[in-house]
Design a protein around this motif. Structure first.
Motif, PDB file in Angstrom:
ATOM      1  N   TYR A 261     -17.010 -43.726  27.599  1.00 50.37           N
ATOM      2  CA  TYR A 261     -15.921 -43.548  28.620  1.00 50.37           C
ATOM      3  C   TYR A 261     -15.403 -44.946  28.578  1.00 50.37           C
ATOM      4  O   TYR A 261     -15.955 -45.849  28.971  1.00 50.37           O
TER       5      TYR A 261
ATOM      6  N   ILE B 177     -22.148 -39.777  26.317  1.00 50.76           N
ATOM      7  CA  ILE B 177     -22.688 -38.468  26.276  1.00 50.76           C
ATOM      8  C   ILE B 177     -22.658 -37.922  25.002  1.00 50.76           C
ATOM      9  O   ILE B 177     -21.634 -37.713  24.560  1.00 50.76           O
TER      10      ILE B 177
ATOM     11  N   GLU C 237     -20.576 -45.424  29.885  1.00 47.96           N
ATOM     12  CA  GLU C 237     -21.586 -44.481  29.761  1.00 47.96           C
ATOM     13  C   GLU C 237     -21.201 -43.693  28.341  1.00 47.96           C
ATOM     14  O   GLU C 237     -20.099 -43.383  28.206  1.00 47.96           O
TER      15      GLU C 237
ATOM     16  N   TRP D 162     -12.251 -35.057  34.541  1.00 47.64           N
ATOM     17  CA  TRP D 162     -13.534 -34.877  34.351  1.00 47.64           C
ATOM     18  C   TRP D 162     -14.357 -36.176  34.073  1.00 47.64           C
ATOM     19  O   TRP D 162     -15.286 -36.517  34.720  1.00 47.64           O
ATOM     20  N   VAL D 163     -14.159 -36.822  32.956  1.00 49.79           N
ATOM     21  CA  VAL D 163     -14.547 -38.078  32.691  1.00 49.79           C
ATOM     22  C   VAL D 163     -14.465 -39.173  33.843  1.00 49.79           C
ATOM     23  O   VAL D 163     -15.656 -39.696  34.132  1.00 49.79           O
ATOM     24  N   LYS D 164     -13.367 -39.205  34.391  1.00 49.63           N
ATOM     25  CA  LYS D 164     -13.164 -39.945  35.437  1.00 49.63           C
ATOM     26  C   LYS D 164     -14.226 -39.832  36.806  1.00 49.63           C
ATOM     27  O   LYS D 164     -14.635 -40.907  37.190  1.00 49.63           O
ATOM     28  N   HIS D 165     -14.508 -38.536  36.956  1.00 45.38           N
ATOM     29  CA  HIS D 165     -15.304 -38.087  38.416  1.00 45.38           C
ATOM     30  C   HIS D 165     -16.776 -38.155  37.725  1.00 45.38           C
ATOM     31  O   HIS D 165     -17.585 -38.016  38.507  1.00 45.38           O
ATOM     32  N   HIS D 166     -17.077 -38.069  36.582  1.00 45.74           N
ATOM     33  CA  HIS D 166     -18.463 -37.746  36.052  1.00 45.74           C
ATOM     34  C   HIS D 166     -19.018 -38.692  35.356  1.00 45.74           C
ATOM     35  O   HIS D 166     -20.599 -38.614  35.023  1.00 45.74           O
ATOM     36  N   MET D 167     -18.463 -39.834  34.977  1.00 46.24           N
ATOM     37  CA  MET D 167     -18.973 -40.759  33.806  1.00 46.24           C
ATOM     38  C   MET D 167     -18.534 -42.037  34.513  1.00 46.24           C
ATOM     39  O   MET D 167     -17.552 -42.159  35.255  1.00 46.24           O
ATOM     40  N   TYR D 168     -19.428 -42.993  34.136  1.00 43.77           N
ATOM     41  CA  TYR D 168     -19.098 -44.584  34.550  1.00 43.77           C
ATOM     42  C   TYR D 168     -18.683 -45.287  33.413  1.00 43.77           C
ATOM     43  O   TYR D 168     -18.851 -44.855  32.013  1.00 43.77           O
TER      44      TYR D 168
END
Length: 201
Positions: free
Chosen positions: A47, A36, A34, A25-31
């Protein structure tokens, strides 16, 4: 095999699955870099990718990375064998559970370093990076100027960025250290009995 001894394997599988779900999830939704925040400035997802060992240490070059990954694989095989051995010989259930936590954590990070480079097309097999995301800088400030070496420098507690797999390893190791007398009491009693019998003979 009793349910009590199947439970550690089930929990280990859940930890590995949850760890991979979070990482993907982190790999696909964050750079990278980044954040949160979910506890203000005291707790957040941050990340980052770890290219080497804990604390950002690395072995030199591609050969060092390959050696590290292969060492991890050998180590996790040894831990897995250890779990099976503990179950077969009916060691303390707490010990079995904690070693299973260590196994799950090691396996979770091995998946990253073995396959992620190929899956995400940035490195050959065994050269992937471990994804980290949990960051809890609970306390921050500056060391007193009179303190040797670090005087005047800033500090953060807790500085490391980690993942669920790291947490499983840490919890397993800490609980074993805290409960070692209870976990190994049975074996100590047995050894004492054997020694007593030998003396009497």
């Amino acid at each position: 095999m009793k349910v009590a001894y199947i439970k550690p394997f089930f929990i280990a599988a859940l930890i590995i699955l949850a760890d991979q779900i979070i990482k993907i999830w982190v790999k696909h939704h964050m750079y990278i870099g980044e954040e949160i925040k979910f506890m203000g400035n005291r707790g957040m997802l941050h990340y980052t990718e770890n290219n080497g060992m804990a604390w950002g240490l690395e072995l030199g070059g591609d050969l060092g990375k390959l050696a590290l990954t292969l060492f991890r694989i050998v180590a996790v095989c040894g831990i897995g064998y250890g779990v099976v051995h503990l179950v077969k010989h009916k060691y303390h259930r707490g010990l079995i559970m904690n070693v299973s936590l260590i196994f799950a954590g090691a396996m979770g990070n091995i998946i990253d370093s073995t396959f992620y480079g190929v899956i995400y097309n940035y490195a050959p097999i065994f050269h992937g990076r471990v994804i980290d995301m949990f960051y809890f800088p609970l306390i921050s400030g500056y060391f007193p100027k009179w303190l040797p070496f670090w005087g005047g420098e800033d500090f953060i507690f807790f500085r490391p960025i980690f993942n669920l797999a790291d947490s499983a390893i840490s919890i397993g190791v800490i609980l074993i250290l805290l409960n070692q007398k209870r976990y190994f009491k049975h074996e100590t009693v047995e050894e004492s009995s054997i020694n007593s019998e030998m003396v009497e003979e």
